[in-house]
Design an enzyme around this catalytic site. Structure first.
Site, PDB file in Angstrom:
ATOM      1  N   ASP A  49       0.842  -1.198   0.000  1.00  0.00           N
ATOM      2  CA  ASP A  49       0.000   0.000   0.000  1.00  0.00           C
ATOM      3  C   ASP A  49       0.878   1.249   0.000  1.00  0.00           C
ATOM      4  O   ASP A  49       1.696   1.441   0.889  1.00  0.00           O
ATOM      5  CB  ASP A  49      -0.904  -0.011   1.232  1.00  0.00           C
ATOM      6  CG  ASP A  49      -2.110   0.896   1.075  1.00  0.00           C
ATOM      7  OD1 ASP A  49      -1.928   2.054   0.664  1.00  0.00           O
ATOM      8  OD2 ASP A  49      -3.238   0.446   1.357  1.00  0.00           O
ATOM      9  N   SER A 100      -6.965   4.285  -1.392  1.00  0.00           N
ATOM     10  CA  SER A 100      -6.813   2.830  -1.404  1.00  0.00           C
ATOM     11  C   SER A 100      -8.101   2.112  -1.764  1.00  0.00           C
ATOM     12  O   SER A 100      -8.057   1.000  -2.309  1.00  0.00           O
ATOM     13  CB  SER A 100      -6.334   2.339  -0.035  1.00  0.00           C
ATOM     14  OG  SER A 100      -5.039   2.804   0.240  1.00  0.00           O
ATOM     15  N   ASP A 152     -10.268  -2.786   6.448  1.00  0.00           N
ATOM     16  CA  ASP A 152      -9.712  -1.611   5.805  1.00  0.00           C
ATOM     17  C   ASP A 152      -9.895  -1.716   4.292  1.00  0.00           C
ATOM     18  O   ASP A 152     -10.210  -2.778   3.751  1.00  0.00           O
ATOM     19  CB  ASP A 152      -8.236  -1.470   6.181  1.00  0.00           C
ATOM     20  CG  ASP A 152      -7.712  -0.059   6.006  1.00  0.00           C
ATOM     21  OD1 ASP A 152      -8.529   0.870   5.849  1.00  0.00           O
ATOM     22  OD2 ASP A 152      -6.482   0.125   6.018  1.00  0.00           O
ATOM     23  N   THR A 154      -8.156  -1.851   1.354  1.00  0.00           N
ATOM     24  CA  THR A 154      -7.571  -2.781   0.387  1.00  0.00           C
ATOM     25  C   THR A 154      -8.097  -4.203   0.551  1.00  0.00           C
ATOM     26  O   THR A 154      -8.592  -4.793  -0.422  1.00  0.00           O
ATOM     27  CB  THR A 154      -6.041  -2.736   0.453  1.00  0.00           C
ATOM     28  OG1 THR A 154      -5.608  -1.395   0.201  1.00  0.00           O
ATOM     29  CG2 THR A 154      -5.417  -3.661  -0.570  1.00  0.00           C
ATOM     30  N   ARG A 165     -15.846   3.517   2.579  1.00  0.00           N
ATOM     31  CA  ARG A 165     -14.910   2.599   3.220  1.00  0.00           C
ATOM     32  C   ARG A 165     -14.899   2.667   4.750  1.00  0.00           C
ATOM     33  O   ARG A 165     -14.510   1.700   5.406  1.00  0.00           O
ATOM     34  CB  ARG A 165     -13.492   2.862   2.705  1.00  0.00           C
ATOM     35  CG  ARG A 165     -13.011   4.277   2.968  1.00  0.00           C
ATOM     36  CD  ARG A 165     -11.588   4.515   2.505  1.00  0.00           C
ATOM     37  NE  ARG A 165     -10.623   3.861   3.375  1.00  0.00           N
ATOM     38  CZ  ARG A 165      -9.313   3.951   3.226  1.00  0.00           C
ATOM     39  NH1 ARG A 165      -8.806   4.671   2.237  1.00  0.00           N
ATOM     40  NH2 ARG A 165      -8.506   3.330   4.063  1.00  0.00           N
ATOM     41  N   GLU A 340      -1.498  -7.981   1.579  1.00  0.00           N
ATOM     42  CA  GLU A 340      -1.209  -6.549   1.639  1.00  0.00           C
ATOM     43  C   GLU A 340      -0.249  -6.214   2.774  1.00  0.00           C
ATOM     44  O   GLU A 340      -0.474  -6.597   3.923  1.00  0.00           O
ATOM     45  CB  GLU A 340      -2.496  -5.738   1.844  1.00  0.00           C
ATOM     46  CG  GLU A 340      -2.238  -4.237   1.864  1.00  0.00           C
ATOM     47  CD  GLU A 340      -3.336  -3.423   2.534  1.00  0.00           C
ATOM     48  OE1 GLU A 340      -3.419  -2.220   2.247  1.00  0.00           O
ATOM     49  OE2 GLU A 340      -4.103  -3.982   3.355  1.00  0.00           O
ATOM     50  N   ASP A 345       1.985   2.710   3.515  1.00  0.00           N
ATOM     51  CA  ASP A 345       1.107   3.864   3.366  1.00  0.00           C
ATOM     52  C   ASP A 345       0.793   4.529   4.707  1.00  0.00           C
ATOM     53  O   ASP A 345       0.950   5.745   4.867  1.00  0.00           O
ATOM     54  CB  ASP A 345      -0.187   3.402   2.700  1.00  0.00           C
ATOM     55  CG  ASP A 345      -1.247   4.478   2.657  1.00  0.00           C
ATOM     56  OD1 ASP A 345      -1.190   5.326   1.755  1.00  0.00           O
ATOM     57  OD2 ASP A 345      -2.151   4.452   3.516  1.00  0.00           O
ATOM     58  N   LYS A 346       0.351   3.731   5.664  1.00  0.00           N
ATOM     59  CA  LYS A 346      -0.120   4.315   6.922  1.00  0.00           C
ATOM     60  C   LYS A 346       0.997   5.055   7.661  1.00  0.00           C
ATOM     61  O   LYS A 346       0.772   6.109   8.267  1.00  0.00           O
ATOM     62  CB  LYS A 346      -0.731   3.224   7.801  1.00  0.00           C
ATOM     63  CG  LYS A 346      -1.997   2.614   7.200  1.00  0.00           C
ATOM     64  CD  LYS A 346      -2.601   1.573   8.113  1.00  0.00           C
ATOM     65  CE  LYS A 346      -3.787   0.897   7.446  1.00  0.00           C
ATOM     66  NZ  LYS A 346      -4.852   1.846   7.071  1.00  0.00           N
ATOM     67  N   HIS A 349       1.595   8.380   5.959  1.00  0.00           N
ATOM     68  CA  HIS A 349       0.609   9.377   6.391  1.00  0.00           C
ATOM     69  C   HIS A 349       1.067  10.064   7.679  1.00  0.00           C
ATOM     70  O   HIS A 349       0.857  11.266   7.864  1.00  0.00           O
ATOM     71  CB  HIS A 349      -0.747   8.712   6.629  1.00  0.00           C
ATOM     72  CG  HIS A 349      -1.558   8.490   5.397  1.00  0.00           C
ATOM     73  ND1 HIS A 349      -1.908   9.504   4.531  1.00  0.00           N
ATOM     74  CD2 HIS A 349      -2.103   7.357   4.878  1.00  0.00           C
ATOM     75  CE1 HIS A 349      -2.635   9.024   3.538  1.00  0.00           C
ATOM     76  NE2 HIS A 349      -2.756   7.712   3.720  1.00  0.00           N
ATOM     77  N   ASP A 387      -1.063   0.076  -4.711  1.00  0.00           N
ATOM     78  CA  ASP A 387      -2.377   0.598  -5.082  1.00  0.00           C
ATOM     79  C   ASP A 387      -2.287   2.040  -5.581  1.00  0.00           C
ATOM     80  O   ASP A 387      -3.035   2.449  -6.459  1.00  0.00           O
ATOM     81  CB  ASP A 387      -3.359   0.474  -3.913  1.00  0.00           C
ATOM     82  CG  ASP A 387      -2.784   0.964  -2.594  1.00  0.00           C
ATOM     83  OD1 ASP A 387      -1.607   1.365  -2.552  1.00  0.00           O
ATOM     84  OD2 ASP A 387      -3.512   0.932  -1.583  1.00  0.00           O
ATOM     85  N   HIS A 388      -1.359   2.797  -5.021  1.00  0.00           N
ATOM     86  CA  HIS A 388      -1.190   4.197  -5.410  1.00  0.00           C
ATOM     87  C   HIS A 388       0.159   4.667  -4.887  1.00  0.00           C
ATOM     88  O   HIS A 388       0.822   3.968  -4.114  1.00  0.00           O
ATOM     89  CB  HIS A 388      -2.313   5.072  -4.827  1.00  0.00           C
ATOM     90  CG  HIS A 388      -2.448   4.921  -3.324  1.00  0.00           C
ATOM     91  ND1 HIS A 388      -1.559   5.473  -2.435  1.00  0.00           N
ATOM     92  CD2 HIS A 388      -3.356   4.246  -2.569  1.00  0.00           C
ATOM     93  CE1 HIS A 388      -1.910   5.154  -1.198  1.00  0.00           C
ATOM     94  NE2 HIS A 388      -2.992   4.398  -1.251  1.00  0.00           N
ATOM     95  N   HIS A 439      -1.796  11.179  -0.361  1.00  0.00           N
ATOM     96  CA  HIS A 439      -1.313  10.378  -1.477  1.00  0.00           C
ATOM     97  C   HIS A 439      -0.840  11.286  -2.603  1.00  0.00           C
ATOM     98  O   HIS A 439      -1.164  12.472  -2.646  1.00  0.00           O
ATOM     99  CB  HIS A 439      -2.428   9.469  -2.007  1.00  0.00           C
ATOM    100  CG  HIS A 439      -2.961   8.515  -1.004  1.00  0.00           C
ATOM    101  ND1 HIS A 439      -4.136   7.828  -1.171  1.00  0.00           N
ATOM    102  CD2 HIS A 439      -2.475   8.113   0.203  1.00  0.00           C
ATOM    103  CE1 HIS A 439      -4.364   7.046  -0.138  1.00  0.00           C
ATOM    104  NE2 HIS A 439      -3.367   7.211   0.719  1.00  0.00           N
TER     105      HIS A 439
END
Length: 475
Positions: A49, A100, A152, A154, A165, A340, A345-346, A349, A387-388, A439
């Site tokens: 992610d 995501s 979550d 994904t 989501r 995943e 990602d997290k 952030h 994913d991104h 993102h």
């Protein structure tokens, strides 16, 4: 058919060919293809992610050194995946930075949707069949594994359908709040309104064979309109439920498996020294008067250290190994498995590069398990992608402009990390002044094992990944 029988068939085929003529390379390939055609077909999709090129490079530098190679670097196929997103309306215009939910939906369904949606259409809010659902209907086994909550975006996109989501459990399906702020809700998805229910309820009612990750708090609440918890609902639907690494190791195939190992996201392996994250440079008072005057104090160099909260958690590799064992047992058809590594990602952030690095390392270990499995199960397509893209930029430790007699420093948050090879790596976060980074919109890497050769072009749009997987499974 087992792997040893496959080898024997190949030998017999080649022997027969040799009696007639000297075999060509193409005839050998055809013989092997014919011999393996009736083997179970498996797809393992590994998603980092937020794992864009910056994240991969930062992790490579730290884990292997500037001249080193990651496991994913050694895969024989490498492509780029362009991310696609749309407004939340019918025939909406493109949106150039994704989340995501919609990107996982792209891979799970082959359909471009809007941010926040899980396998539902933009504007129309129609449910879209996922590859996991289509594979299950065709007789394949299916599984999702994640270091995030299984509710979550994904993991949930492969097994659930919901308009937003954040509607992760029945208590918040109609309205989601954060510190008194109304974040919206999914009233049309509530079971009392004819919907499929919150994400955790949909997972509990699903026919997935393996679900492993965090998110126990979303299963502890009561199912909508019932006097039992969502976890009890899952148990009544045939899931064996576990909550520890030891229970995961002891689990036996033969019954659907739901493992929830933390209340929410699983703790990460690495953290910044004493929990540090990226920090803002501190310009002097004179520099605040004029940008060419005074100086600026940069954050001190730090190390990455083990996160003590990680010790009791099952690793992503352990969850992957368990999932592979459960899905392959007594299975003559094959399976689809999504894995995943969520906190690349997290942690970005939260501006925590050490956490992201540790999550890439976890992905690498899961990939090693997948590759080991493919060596004894030759019809296994392994895809590794993101994913991104995400915040985190590798910038100079010593600026190219440091020779000028003016203070030069990043306007963003900065972490300066001492690497195992003795250098310092500067990681910058500068997408927003908010409490969390955002993102970004770049294409992301797509890797594959040898089973992907000839099936994956050098450049794909993300929804094409769905078709590549579907074609491989013959769906």
């Amino acid at each position: 058919m087992n792997y040893h029988r496959l080898i024997l068939i190949c030998i017999l085929l080649l022997s027969a060919t040799a009696q007639a003529q000297v075999p060509t390379e193409s005839s050998l390939e055809q013989a092997v293809a014919a011999a393996t055609d009736d083997l179970p077909h498996h797809v393992i999709l590994i998603i980092g992610d937020g794992m864009d090129e910056q994240q991969v490079t930062i992790a490579r530098n730290y884990l292997k050194g500037a001249n080193g190679r990651l496991v994913m670097d050694r895969l024989p196929l490498r492509a780029a995946s362009q991310i696609l997103t749309t407004e939340d309306k019918l025939n909406g215009r493109p949106v150039y930075v994704a989340d995501s939910a919609n990107t996982a939906t792209s891979m799970a369904t082959g359909v471009v949707t809007s941010r926040g949606r899980l396998s539902t259409t933009a504007g129309g809010d129609k449910d879209i069949p996922t590859i996991a659902e289509l594979a299950k209907a065709a007789g394949f086994k299916t599984g999702i594994v994640s270091t995030s909550s299984v509710t979550d975006a994904t993991p949930a996109a492969f097994a659930t359908h919901i308009s937003y989501r954040l509607c992760e459990n029945p208590d918040i399906v109609e309205q989601v709040e954060y510190k008194g702020i109304d974040l919206g809700g999914c009233p049309q998805d509530a079971r009392k309104n004819g919907g499929l229910g919150a994400v955790s309820e949909q997972l509990a009612n699903s026919n997935m064979d393996v679900i492993l990750g965090g998110g126990s708090k979303h299963f502890a609440v009561n199912a909508e309109g019932q006097d039992i918890s969502v976890l009890a609902l899952a148990q009544s639907n045939g899931f064996q439920t576990i909550d520890s690494a030891s229970a995961l190791e002891a689990s036996k195939p033969g019954q659907p498996l739901l493992g929830l190992f933390a209340e929410s996201t699983l703790p990460v392996r690495l953290r910044g020294e004493d929990g540090r994250q990226a920090e803002m440079p501190e310009p002097s008072l004179l520099n605040r008067v004029h940008e060419y005057l005074g100086d600026a104090e940069l954050p001190e160099v730090m190390i990455c250290e083990p996160n003590p909260d990680f010790a009791e958690m099952p690793t992503l590799k352990q969850m992957t190994d368990a999932a592979l064992a459960h899905l392959s047992a007594n299975n003559d058809k094959g399976f689809f498995l999504m894995i995943e590594s969520a906190s690349i990602d997290k942690q970005s952030h939260e501006r925590k590069p050490c956490g992201s690095i540790g999550e890439v390392e976890q992905l690498e270990e899961a990939l090693q398990s997948a590759l080991a499995f493919s060596r004894t199960h030759p019809k296994t397509l392994i895809l590794v992608t993101a994913d991104h893209s995400q915040a985190a930029q590798l910038i100079p430790y010593e600026s190219l402009f440091s020779a000028y007699p003016i203070p030069v420093y990043t306007p963003g948050y900065l972490a300066q990390i001492e690497t195992p090879e003795g250098s310092v790596m500067s990681v910058n976060y500068a997408t927003t002044n908010f409490m969390m980074e955002e993102h970004t919109g770049a294409a992301v890497p797509l890797y594959a094992n040898s089973q992907g050769q000839g099936k994956i072009p050098a450049f794909v749009q993300q929804p094409e990944i769905f078709k590549i997987m579907m074609d491989y499974l013959g769906l």
